[in-house]
Scaffold this motif. Sequence first.
Motif, PDB file in Angstrom:
ATOM      1  N   LYS A 647       0.834  -1.202   0.000  1.00 22.17           N
ATOM      2  CA  LYS A 647       0.000   0.000   0.000  1.00 22.17           C
ATOM      3  C   LYS A 647       0.872   1.257   0.000  1.00 22.17           C
ATOM      4  N   VAL A 648       1.979   1.203   0.762  1.00 24.44           N
ATOM      5  CA  VAL A 648       2.905   2.337   0.810  1.00 24.44           C
ATOM      6  C   VAL A 648       3.536   2.561  -0.559  1.00 24.44           C
ATOM      7  N   CYS A 649       3.780   1.467  -1.289  1.00 21.60           N
ATOM      8  CA  CYS A 649       4.396   1.575  -2.613  1.00 21.60           C
ATOM      9  C   CYS A 649       3.472   2.250  -3.627  1.00 21.60           C
ATOM     10  N   GLU A 650       2.197   2.400  -3.314  1.00 16.17           N
ATOM     11  CA  GLU A 650       1.299   3.151  -4.186  1.00 16.17           C
ATOM     12  C   GLU A 650       1.570   4.651  -4.095  1.00 16.17           C
ATOM     13  N   PHE A 651       2.225   5.066  -3.010  1.00 15.67           N
ATOM     14  CA  PHE A 651       2.553   6.482  -2.825  1.00 15.67           C
ATOM     15  C   PHE A 651       4.005   6.786  -3.194  1.00 15.67           C
ATOM     16  N   PHE A 652       4.896   5.782  -2.968  1.00  9.44           N
ATOM     17  CA  PHE A 652       6.322   6.045  -3.127  1.00  9.44           C
ATOM     18  C   PHE A 652       6.987   4.984  -3.984  1.00  9.44           C
ATOM     19  N   ASP A 653       7.977   5.453  -4.739  1.00  7.48           N
ATOM     20  CA  ASP A 653       8.922   4.550  -5.403  1.00  7.48           C
ATOM     21  C   ASP A 653      10.110   4.435  -4.449  1.00  7.48           C
ATOM     22  N   ILE A 654      10.276   3.275  -3.803  1.00 10.95           N
ATOM     23  CA  ILE A 654      11.190   3.125  -2.660  1.00 10.95           C
ATOM     24  C   ILE A 654      12.541   2.566  -3.109  1.00 10.95           C
ATOM     25  N   GLY A 655      13.613   3.234  -2.664  1.00 11.90           N
ATOM     26  CA  GLY A 655      14.957   2.769  -2.987  1.00 11.90           C
ATOM     27  C   GLY A 655      15.454   1.705  -2.026  1.00 11.90           C
ATOM     28  N   GLU A 656      15.121   1.819  -0.731  1.00  8.79           N
ATOM     29  CA  GLU A 656      15.586   0.866   0.278  1.00  8.79           C
ATOM     30  C   GLU A 656      14.663   0.918   1.486  1.00  8.79           C
ATOM     31  N   VAL A 657      14.453  -0.250   2.116  1.00 10.78           N
ATOM     32  CA  VAL A 657      13.651  -0.343   3.332  1.00 10.78           C
ATOM     33  C   VAL A 657      14.564  -0.710   4.495  1.00 10.78           C
ATOM     34  N   ILE A 658      14.418   0.013   5.621  1.00 12.75           N
ATOM     35  CA  ILE A 658      15.170  -0.273   6.844  1.00 12.75           C
ATOM     36  C   ILE A 658      14.159  -0.665   7.914  1.00 12.75           C
ATOM     37  N   ILE A 659      14.306  -1.872   8.467  1.00 14.11           N
ATOM     38  CA  ILE A 659      13.368  -2.383   9.469  1.00 14.11           C
ATOM     39  C   ILE A 659      14.005  -2.262  10.844  1.00 14.11           C
ATOM     40  N   ALA A 660      13.383  -1.470  11.724  1.00 11.72           N
ATOM     41  CA  ALA A 660      13.907  -1.279  13.083  1.00 11.72           C
ATOM     42  C   ALA A 660      13.794  -2.574  13.880  1.00 11.72           C
ATOM     43  N   SER A 661      14.548  -2.630  14.966  1.00 10.58           N
ATOM     44  CA  SER A 661      14.596  -3.864  15.747  1.00 10.58           C
ATOM     45  C   SER A 661      13.450  -4.002  16.733  1.00 10.58           C
ATOM     46  N   ASN A 662      12.714  -2.914  16.998  1.00 10.73           N
ATOM     47  CA  ASN A 662      11.708  -2.968  18.054  1.00 10.73           C
ATOM     48  C   ASN A 662      10.296  -3.249  17.554  1.00 10.73           C
ATOM     49  N   ILE A 663      10.148  -3.636  16.278  1.00 11.45           N
ATOM     50  CA  ILE A 663       8.809  -3.964  15.790  1.00 11.45           C
ATOM     51  C   ILE A 663       8.528  -5.442  16.054  1.00 11.45           C
TER      52      ILE A 663
END
Length: 701
Positions: A647-663
Amino acid sequence: MDGRKGFLSISDAPFLRFLLPYSTGIAIQYTVGGYIIPTISALVAALFLTRYYSVHTPRYKFANSKYFGYAVFAIFLFAGSLNMYFADKRTNSTPPVSAETAVARISGTPKEKERTIQCDADILLYGKQNGEKIKSDMPSMLFFQTDTLSCLLKEGDIVIFKEKLQPIQSNDNPYGYDYSKAMRQRGYVYSQYIPSNSWEYLGHETPHKITEAARKAYGRLTEQIEGLNLRYRSEALVKAMIAGDTSQITQSIRTSYSSSGLSHILAVSGLHTGIIAYIIYLLLLPLKYIRAKRLIPFITVIATWCYIYVIGMPPSAVRAGIMATLVLIGDIIGRKETTINALLAAAFLMLLYNPYLIFDVGFQLSYTAVFSIFYLYPLLISRLPDGNGIKRRLSSIAAVTIAAQVGTLPLCIYYFHQIPLLGTVSNMIAIPFLPLIMAVALFTIFFRNWVTAYLLDTLLSWLDSLASAIGNIPFASIDDIYVKPYHVIFLMIVIFCTAWGIRTKRSEIITGISCFIFLFIAAESINMSKDKNRLTLAVYDDNDITAINMASPRYNYIITPGISKAEDEVKKMAGTFWLAGLMPDARFATDSVRDGGLSVHLPYIVFGAEKIVILDSDRFGKLTCPDKKLFVDKVIITWGFDGDLSKVCEFFDIGEVIIASNIPWYIRNKTLKECEMLRIPCYDIKREGAYIARLKFRNRR
């Protein structure tokens, strides 16, 4: 030791021939890994031995004796690398993944934490292999959920639990404390949290009689100290100096003693062990009058090792014990042992037992301090006022103190980021009284005399006041200093080679060191100029807090999405990183910042040439899709996000995703699968450690 013969005379320290290649092999093997170093060193040793023994004529054999020396060097290099190879293999052997049960024996005294009972344990059986339990003797760290049963656990208890052993991991923050490495050096590689309903008590195995006797002796020792009715801080100091128990040493005590340069008093060290051995020796002197002089060193060695064993055999105490043993054995057999050679022999024997000790802070400081005293003391004492009585004694104390502090200065800066400027003064005042304090403490512990207890409390109160008074003097110490490992090597070379040149009065050594310093400073200046316009983006690894750090040579901003008042926690994670990068003091931002190449309006960040979006909620899942997507370099997913990346990709063309450790783990797994499906590069902080990126300035017109 004759300094004119060279930096260190082999005739005075023959163990240097073995220790130098052996420790070099350990260090190289730890850095390189694999079996390349043992193989190459073995081949080189075989080559030199073949070259030496291929000559049978005595004349030519003598001429080729240097090849035998090269072979000995290669053999000990091989021995060190091989020992490190097997040590690494033992600590990196992963147990099979299994949902079956494991059986463990509690191997140490359980420690009560905030919500758990921490137990050192040996895994006796685990997993399954062809339907059979696998026998093991694998040291592990177990954390039992606190309840009425876990509080009753003691050393020697046997428990069975559902096995989910995991390798001990560090947060991998830049320049942070490597917990897994520290535990690996102690022999612990795996850990597991054990809830109340997932384990059972099987029985008790009585430890070895010697181990049980030592444990009981240590328990009686601490009970005796607690029964002296001393002030809290005095009791904490006695426990630390005599029993090696630092559990009562608060942060305020550590700070005052560290700032005053007296932090080495707060734990059993070689100094403490040497004082106790000397006290034992003095108490045995009456044996001379019954013609049992030879028994004095023999009993001293036995009593000293009993003490070291009871307090848990800390590396510094073991070093002092080995040195004392070698010197006293020389006394028994009538052969004088040089102290510097005893020091090198002690280091060799300890590294033979545990090669990981070479990376232990206490081991490094202990040996460097003693070596510095041996090597620098003659140089310093010859330049201090001489005389009789008090003046000579003060000069000797000053020379010993300055030598130890100068020699260990590079390591102290590297590990503690601090220079205690008044450390020499405080040590000159405190150290002469330390034998008296320890003698009074031992007498009071064993005889429980209220007069000596009062005297002990008074002496410790004075020592505590001295540390606080010197530590509170303005500019008593220089704090927040960072040096890199090669800086430590540079400083060590400069200190000891300068001393070598002064001792031997060789001008070419001083000239060479001066040129070396000039070239090093020039290279460092060029290196620092390259980082003049550097921007740094970092996302730190913590299971509770996500800290996003944006820094330049002019500013240093921190954002903690969804968390307020996290300054202390973030400083623990990143303080050393800021020092290493010469970054300004950190400023904690909320949701709006504009400052030279940085623009923050959450969830959007523009930093240098990078566009960043922070996802801490499902805000984009509730919006209408735009006609045109916006390119963003990085998307940082933190606590609070429970939406779909598609769903987020419908708004943005993403170069890289960083996933935090606290999720939560299910959000992490879901996001990882979505990144793979959408073919978006992904960085998982939980698995790979803190995210660090060097960015470029954005050119503006």
